[in-house]
Design a protein around this motif. Structure first.
Motif, PDB file in Angstrom:
ATOM      1  N   PHE A   8       0.824  -1.208   0.000  1.00  0.00           N
ATOM      2  CA  PHE A   8       0.000   0.000   0.000  1.00  0.00           C
ATOM      3  C   PHE A   8       0.863   1.266   0.000  1.00  0.00           C
ATOM      4  CE2 PHE A   8      -3.590  -2.476   2.264  1.00  0.00           C
ATOM      5  CZ  PHE A   8      -4.135  -2.856   1.041  1.00  0.00           C
ATOM      6  N   GLN A  10       3.067   2.352   2.164  1.00  0.00           N
ATOM      7  CA  GLN A  10       2.931   3.058   3.445  1.00  0.00           C
ATOM      8  C   GLN A  10       4.281   3.556   3.984  1.00  0.00           C
ATOM      9  OE1 GLN A  10       0.740   0.225   5.846  1.00  0.00           O
ATOM     10  NE2 GLN A  10      -1.206   0.794   4.901  1.00  0.00           N
ATOM     11  N   TRP A  12       5.175   6.589   6.758  1.00  0.00           N
ATOM     12  CA  TRP A  12       4.572   7.638   7.605  1.00  0.00           C
ATOM     13  C   TRP A  12       5.470   8.867   7.627  1.00  0.00           C
ATOM     14  CZ3 TRP A  12       0.804   4.987   6.782  1.00  0.00           C
ATOM     15  CH2 TRP A  12       0.554   3.731   7.276  1.00  0.00           C
ATOM     16  N   LEU A  13       4.853   9.986   7.369  1.00  0.00           N
ATOM     17  CA  LEU A  13       5.590  11.245   7.417  1.00  0.00           C
ATOM     18  C   LEU A  13       5.949  11.540   8.869  1.00  0.00           C
ATOM     19  CD1 LEU A  13       6.624  13.626   5.797  1.00  0.00           C
ATOM     20  CD2 LEU A  13       4.406  14.705   6.070  1.00  0.00           C
ATOM     21  N   GLY A  38      -5.209   8.605   1.361  1.00  0.00           N
ATOM     22  CA  GLY A  38      -4.207   7.861   2.125  1.00  0.00           C
ATOM     23  C   GLY A  38      -4.023   8.454   3.511  1.00  0.00           C
ATOM     24  N   THR A  39      -4.992   8.182   4.381  1.00  0.00           N
ATOM     25  CA  THR A  39      -4.980   8.765   5.728  1.00  0.00           C
ATOM     26  C   THR A  39      -3.783   8.283   6.548  1.00  0.00           C
ATOM     27  OG1 THR A  39      -7.322   8.168   5.564  1.00  0.00           O
ATOM     28  CG2 THR A  39      -6.646   9.413   7.521  1.00  0.00           C
ATOM     29  N   GLY A  40      -3.432   7.010   6.363  1.00  0.00           N
ATOM     30  CA  GLY A  40      -2.323   6.436   7.135  1.00  0.00           C
ATOM     31  C   GLY A  40      -2.648   6.435   8.617  1.00  0.00           C
ATOM     32  N   ILE A  43      -1.441  11.519  10.606  1.00  0.00           N
ATOM     33  CA  ILE A  43      -0.564  12.611  11.063  1.00  0.00           C
ATOM     34  C   ILE A  43      -0.891  13.927  10.346  1.00  0.00           C
ATOM     35  CG2 ILE A  43       1.342  11.979   9.493  1.00  0.00           C
ATOM     36  CD1 ILE A  43       3.167  12.829  11.939  1.00  0.00           C
ATOM     37  N   GLU A  59      -8.889   5.845   2.891  1.00  0.00           N
ATOM     38  CA  GLU A  59      -7.812   4.928   3.267  1.00  0.00           C
ATOM     39  C   GLU A  59      -8.214   3.507   2.890  1.00  0.00           C
ATOM     40  OE1 GLU A  59      -4.520   5.081   4.594  1.00  0.00           O
ATOM     41  OE2 GLU A  59      -4.795   2.963   4.096  1.00  0.00           O
ATOM     42  N   ILE A  60      -7.297   2.800   2.239  1.00  0.00           N
ATOM     43  CA  ILE A  60      -7.602   1.456   1.732  1.00  0.00           C
ATOM     44  C   ILE A  60      -7.438   0.373   2.808  1.00  0.00           C
ATOM     45  CG2 ILE A  60      -5.265   0.884   0.927  1.00  0.00           C
ATOM     46  CD1 ILE A  60      -6.565  -0.197  -1.667  1.00  0.00           C
ATOM     47  N   ASP A  84     -10.478   1.812  -2.070  1.00  0.00           N
ATOM     48  CA  ASP A  84      -9.435   2.183  -3.017  1.00  0.00           C
ATOM     49  C   ASP A  84      -9.838   3.497  -3.686  1.00  0.00           C
ATOM     50  OD1 ASP A  84      -7.753   2.493  -5.164  1.00  0.00           O
ATOM     51  OD2 ASP A  84      -7.972   0.440  -5.907  1.00  0.00           O
ATOM     52  N   PHE A  85      -9.060   4.528  -3.455  1.00  0.00           N
ATOM     53  CA  PHE A  85      -9.398   5.849  -3.997  1.00  0.00           C
ATOM     54  C   PHE A  85      -9.685   5.791  -5.495  1.00  0.00           C
ATOM     55  CE2 PHE A  85      -7.875   9.701  -6.191  1.00  0.00           C
ATOM     56  CZ  PHE A  85      -8.849  10.576  -5.746  1.00  0.00           C
ATOM     57  N   ASN A 109      -0.507  13.035   1.282  1.00  0.00           N
ATOM     58  CA  ASN A 109       0.757  12.332   1.121  1.00  0.00           C
ATOM     59  C   ASN A 109       0.391  11.002   0.472  1.00  0.00           C
ATOM     60  OD1 ASN A 109       3.040  10.809   1.435  1.00  0.00           O
ATOM     61  ND2 ASN A 109       2.978  10.757   3.680  1.00  0.00           N
ATOM     62  N   PRO A 111       0.164   7.414  -1.879  1.00  0.00           N
ATOM     63  CA  PRO A 111       0.960   6.203  -2.140  1.00  0.00           C
ATOM     64  C   PRO A 111       1.593   6.312  -3.527  1.00  0.00           C
ATOM     65  CG  PRO A 111      -1.421   5.727  -2.259  1.00  0.00           C
ATOM     66  CD  PRO A 111      -1.291   7.155  -1.858  1.00  0.00           C
ATOM     67  N   ILE A 114       0.687   4.518  -7.098  1.00  0.00           N
ATOM     68  CA  ILE A 114      -0.479   4.834  -7.936  1.00  0.00           C
ATOM     69  C   ILE A 114      -0.559   6.337  -8.262  1.00  0.00           C
ATOM     70  CG2 ILE A 114      -1.894   2.831  -7.324  1.00  0.00           C
ATOM     71  CD1 ILE A 114      -3.394   4.659  -5.329  1.00  0.00           C
TER      72      ILE A 114
HETATM   73  N1  SAH Z   1      -0.899  10.426   5.054  1.00  0.00           N
HETATM   74  C1  SAH Z   1      -0.109   9.472   5.815  1.00  0.00           C
HETATM   75  C2  SAH Z   1       0.145   8.165   5.062  1.00  0.00           C
HETATM   76  C3  SAH Z   1       0.902   8.230   3.773  1.00  0.00           C
HETATM   77  S1  SAH Z   1       1.362   6.658   3.132  1.00  0.00           S
HETATM   78  C4  SAH Z   1       1.180  10.132   6.289  1.00  0.00           C
HETATM   79  O1  SAH Z   1       1.530  11.202   5.800  1.00  0.00           O
HETATM   80  O2  SAH Z   1       1.863   9.576   7.145  1.00  0.00           O
HETATM   81  C5  SAH Z   1       0.096   6.377   1.927  1.00  0.00           C
HETATM   82  C6  SAH Z   1      -1.232   5.912   2.499  1.00  0.00           C
HETATM   83  O3  SAH Z   1      -2.119   5.621   1.407  1.00  0.00           O
HETATM   84  C7  SAH Z   1      -1.148   4.606   3.314  1.00  0.00           C
HETATM   85  O4  SAH Z   1      -1.845   4.760   4.506  1.00  0.00           O
HETATM   86  C8  SAH Z   1      -1.837   3.554   2.424  1.00  0.00           C
HETATM   87  O5  SAH Z   1      -2.466   2.521   3.144  1.00  0.00           O
HETATM   88  C9  SAH Z   1      -2.831   4.406   1.662  1.00  0.00           C
HETATM   89  N2  SAH Z   1      -3.238   3.854   0.360  1.00  0.00           N
HETATM   90  C10 SAH Z   1      -2.506   3.082  -0.496  1.00  0.00           C
HETATM   91  N3  SAH Z   1      -3.195   2.799  -1.608  1.00  0.00           N
HETATM   92  C11 SAH Z   1      -4.398   3.423  -1.479  1.00  0.00           C
HETATM   93  C12 SAH Z   1      -5.565   3.501  -2.305  1.00  0.00           C
HETATM   94  N4  SAH Z   1      -5.605   2.910  -3.490  1.00  0.00           N
HETATM   95  N5  SAH Z   1      -6.632   4.214  -1.851  1.00  0.00           N
HETATM   96  C13 SAH Z   1      -6.591   4.822  -0.636  1.00  0.00           C
HETATM   97  N6  SAH Z   1      -5.508   4.789   0.185  1.00  0.00           N
HETATM   98  C14 SAH Z   1      -4.433   4.099  -0.222  1.00  0.00           C
END
Ligand code: SAH
Length: 271
Positions: A8, A10, A12-13, A38-40, A43, A59-60, A84-85, A109, A111, A114
């Protein structure tokens, strides 16, 4: 630290400095409705929520979503969409949530795996620009892609993606972000980019033609433009056209500005 899933994307910032730069670039207002992709661990979400009217975040990862509901579930300007966005039909999911409808800004932030699909979903394509309400889109992305989005003619990074995206949005580099600003650090460096979708009031005459022209024009970057597109336009005609448009007949695709591409596409009506 929440464990991470590689598939995914992932990472984390982990930098207040970068969070500040993202938030500043978004120029948040108390009336803004934000879309986050991508809430993660939330943060960035945590920084957005107190500043704006609403945050809808996609968030997926189901496990992360459970944690996010515990963390932010009680906050009334937060809405989490699990899925999935790329495939979610967000407007229809927001039908019953008026406060969150028609987000006017995107802050995320994303992924990295994609990025192309996200850009296409947010901006559309030359043939079919997206119909949205976004004033601005602030994205943290892989540096190599970000550099292509903001590239100017005559530089190595300037290519078909630059022309396509710049047709749809103005693109600005906000800052560099080193890999160590994340946990775990990705293999590549990153950048924050701000895109402002253009109101295309005078679309190119034949959008499909411009798309093909750009694709073929950049197909072999070492060749002159005229050799890359000779299957499309007869060489003699092209020479006359380029002269008329004041484009050097020896030019390579990378030398043409967005305006040159549009003019060139608009002027070979015969095909
Ligand atoms: N915003 C957070 C996480 C960034 S990492 C931060 O700044 O720390 C990218 C995030 O996108 C991860 O949480 C991952 O699970 C999510 N993600 C990955 N593919 C995705 C998709 N297709 N749709 C929605 N979220 C997705």
């Amino acid at each position: 630290m929440t464990r991470t899933r590689k598939r995914f994307g992932q990472h984390w910032l982990n930098s207040d400095k970068v969070l500040n730069q993202i938030v500043a670039a978004a120029e948040l207002k108390s009336t803004d409705r934000i879309l986050e992709i991508g809430t993660g661990t939330g943060i960035l979400t945590r920084r957005l929520l107190p500043e704006v009217a609403a945050v809808v975040s996609v968030e997926i990862d189901r496990d992360l979503c459970k944690k996010l509901v515990k963390k932010f579930g009680e906050i009334d300007n937060f809405l989490l969409l699990q899925g999935d966005f790329i495939n979610l039909d967000i407007p229809s999911l927001l039908k019953n949530f008026p406060k969150f409808q028609n987000p006017n800004k995107v802050v995320a932030n994303i992924p990295y795996n994609i990025t192309g699909l996200i850009l296409e979903k947010l901006l559309g394509s030359i043939v079919q620009p997206a119909v949205t309400n976004y004033e601005s889109i602030v994205l943290l992305m892989q540096k190599e892609v970000g550099e292509r989005l903001v590239a100017v003619p005559g530089t190595k990074a300037y290519g078909a993606l630059s022309v396509k995206v710049q047709y749809l949005a103005s693109c600005e580099l906000i800052c560099d972000v080193p890999a160590k600003a994340f946990y775990p650090p990705p293999k590549v460096d990153s950048v924050v980019v701000k895109l402002c979708p253009r109101i295309i009031d005078k679309p190119v005459d034949k959008p499909k033609q411009l798309e093909t022209l750009v694709k073929l024009g950049f197909a072999n970057k070492r060749k002159m433009l005229r050799n890359n597109i000779k299957s499309l336009i007869d060489l003699d005609e092209l020479t006359i056209l380029l002269e008329k448009l004041q484009i050097n007949p020896q030019a390579r695709a990378e030398n043409l500005s967005l305006e040159d591409w549009i003019n060139l596409s608009n002027s070979y009506k015969k095909y």
